[in-house]
Design a protein around this motif. Structure first.
Motif, short mmCIF file in Angstrom:
data_model
loop_
_atom_site.label_atom_id
_atom_site.label_comp_id
_atom_site.label_asym_id
_atom_site.label_seq_id
_atom_site.Cartn_x
_atom_site.Cartn_y
_atom_site.Cartn_z
N LEU A 20 -7.50 30.21 8.56
CA LEU A 20 -6.25 30.16 9.14
C LEU A 20 -5.87 28.67 9.02
N THR A 21 -4.78 28.48 9.08
CA THR A 21 -4.18 26.89 9.29
C THR A 21 -4.66 26.43 10.53
N PRO A 22 -4.35 24.96 10.49
CA PRO A 22 -4.58 24.37 11.92
C PRO A 22 -3.95 24.84 13.17
N ASP A 23 -2.52 25.66 12.87
CA ASP A 23 -2.09 26.02 13.83
C ASP A 23 -2.21 27.62 13.94
N LYS A 24 -3.36 27.89 13.40
CA LYS A 24 -3.97 29.38 13.72
C LYS A 24 -3.06 30.53 13.22
N SER A 25 -2.22 30.20 11.97
CA SER A 25 -1.51 31.19 11.29
C SER A 25 -2.13 31.46 9.90
N ILE A 31 -2.45 35.76 2.69
CA ILE A 31 -2.39 37.29 2.73
C ILE A 31 -2.35 37.86 1.26
N ALA A 32 -1.64 37.35 0.41
CA ALA A 32 -1.30 37.66 -0.92
C ALA A 32 -2.83 37.65 -1.58
N LEU A 222 -17.44 31.27 1.96
CA LEU A 222 -16.49 30.20 2.26
C LEU A 222 -16.39 29.81 3.83
N GLY A 223 -16.26 28.37 4.07
CA GLY A 223 -16.50 27.66 5.29
C GLY A 223 -16.28 26.44 5.34
N ASP A 224 -16.22 25.85 6.74
CA ASP A 224 -15.84 24.47 6.71
C ASP A 224 -16.75 23.42 7.88
N MET A 225 -17.52 24.40 8.70
CA MET A 225 -18.40 23.57 9.51
C MET A 225 -19.86 23.85 9.48
N GLU A 226 -20.65 22.97 10.46
CA GLU A 226 -22.17 23.02 10.34
C GLU A 226 -22.52 24.67 10.62
N ASN A 227 -21.84 25.25 11.29
CA ASN A 227 -22.38 26.62 11.81
C ASN A 227 -22.00 27.48 10.55
N ASP A 258 -7.93 21.94 1.35
CA ASP A 258 -7.94 22.06 2.82
C ASP A 258 -6.99 23.10 3.33
N ASN A 259 -7.27 23.29 4.62
CA ASN A 259 -6.50 24.72 5.29
C ASN A 259 -4.92 24.36 5.60
N GLN A 260 -4.44 23.11 5.30
CA GLN A 260 -3.03 22.81 5.16
C GLN A 260 -2.41 22.99 3.89
N HIS A 261 -3.24 23.18 2.77
CA HIS A 261 -2.56 23.27 1.60
C HIS A 261 -3.19 24.68 0.98
N ASP A 262 -3.42 25.74 1.70
CA ASP A 262 -3.78 26.94 0.92
C ASP A 262 -5.21 26.75 0.31
N GLY A 263 -6.20 26.30 0.79
CA GLY A 263 -7.49 26.31 0.32
C GLY A 263 -8.01 27.67 0.14
N PHE A 264 -7.85 28.51 1.12
CA PHE A 264 -8.27 29.78 0.88
C PHE A 264 -7.75 30.68 -0.50
#
Length: 282
Positions: A20-25, A31-32, A222-227, A258-264
């Motif tokens: 998800l993006t920072p605004d949870k979308s 999706i593609a 794929l992840g971003d945090m210590e958990n 990053d998740n603001q620039h379609d990192g997924f």
């Protein structure tokens, strides 16, 4: 990546800060990218610190209730659910760990939330991140005077604060106090999650890979945090988001945007698809 020969046969992603993006979308590119995975028949699912109801917003747009219908992992792996959000298995915190964690979080100046299999409970409905969490998981908390009637039902405890240094300090204190009894990891800079021992994303990856009959060496995460670090240590390929902490990036085989620039989507295109064995969509 060190091994460019071993194929990727299962892809598992974190949700917040990753999918998800920072605004949870969900972006159109994300999706593609998932649709491309489905078209190739590559098993794809999610592992998150979210409660089960927090997955509801993702099932339909990502078509997770079609095809393989893989289980998903909530509470950092402490609860396994199917795409209809039905519980397939859950681990609960021992009573003494729950009590000790609540006392420690409060002593460290953090607000405390308690999650059960079916509900999110707070004692401070106007807390700093309550509104943020409502927006993130599309569910509202239940306000209680205290957690005394829920001590034996806790699947996850969360400590939150706008003071990120306090969250880091609390994580360190809890890691020592709960060693050998429970897991304590930050899932966001402002959240620390406490889950049952053995209920982490690494064990969740093991369970899902076993269900699929896929060797861990052929699993990408794929992840971003210590958990997310337990699943980085478990899977054959670990990819960090560009917005990940430096500690997480240091443990990754590759880093995407990053998740603001379609990192997924970039991770899927650059690191997953080149190593997927094409198979018919189920």
């Amino acid at each position: 990546m060190s091994d460019t020969v071993t194929p990727i046969s299962l892809f598992i992603s974190d949700v917040d800060g990753t999918l998800l993006t920072p605004d949870k979308s969900l972006t159109p590119a994300t999706i593609a990218a998932v649709q491309r995975l489905h078209a190739l028949g590559l098993p794809f699912t999610l592992v998150s610190s979210r409660p089960p109801q927090g997955f509801a917003m993702l099932i339909e747009p990502l078509e997770l209730n079609a095809g393989l219908k893989l289980p998903l992992a909530a509470f950092n792996g402490g609860m396994i659910i199917d795409p209809q959000l039905t519980c397939l298995g859950i681990d609960l915190l021992p009573r003494e760990c729950t009590q000790e964690t609540i006392e420690t979080m409060r002593a460290q100046g953090l607000e405390v939330w308690l999650y059960t299999e079916t509900g999110w409970y707070v004692t401070e409905p106007d807390g700093a991140y309550v509104t943020h969490e409502i927006h993130a998981i599309k569910a509202k908390p239940i306000t209680v005077a205290d957690f005394s009637g829920l001590i034996d039902k806790a699947a996850k405890l969360v400590g939150s604060s706008k003071d990120f240094a306090k969250v880091v300090a609390c994580e360190q204190v809890l890691a020592q106090k709960l060693q050998g009894k429970a897991n304590a990891h930050r899932s966001q800079a402002y959240y620390i999650d406490v889950t049952p021992l053995g209920a982490d994303k690494g064990h969740a990856v093991e369970k899902i890979a076993s269900i699929c009959g896929i060797p861990l060496a052929e699993v990408a995460v794929l992840g971003d945090m210590e958990n997310d670090l337990p699943m980085f240590a478990t899977a054959g390929v670990a990819i960090a988001m560009g917005n990940a902490t430096e500690a997480v990036k240091a443990k990754a085989d590759a880093v995407t945007s990053d998740n603001q620039h379609d990192g997924f989507a970039e991770a899927v295109t650059s690191f997953i698809l080149p190593r997927v064995r094409s198979r018919p969509k189920i």
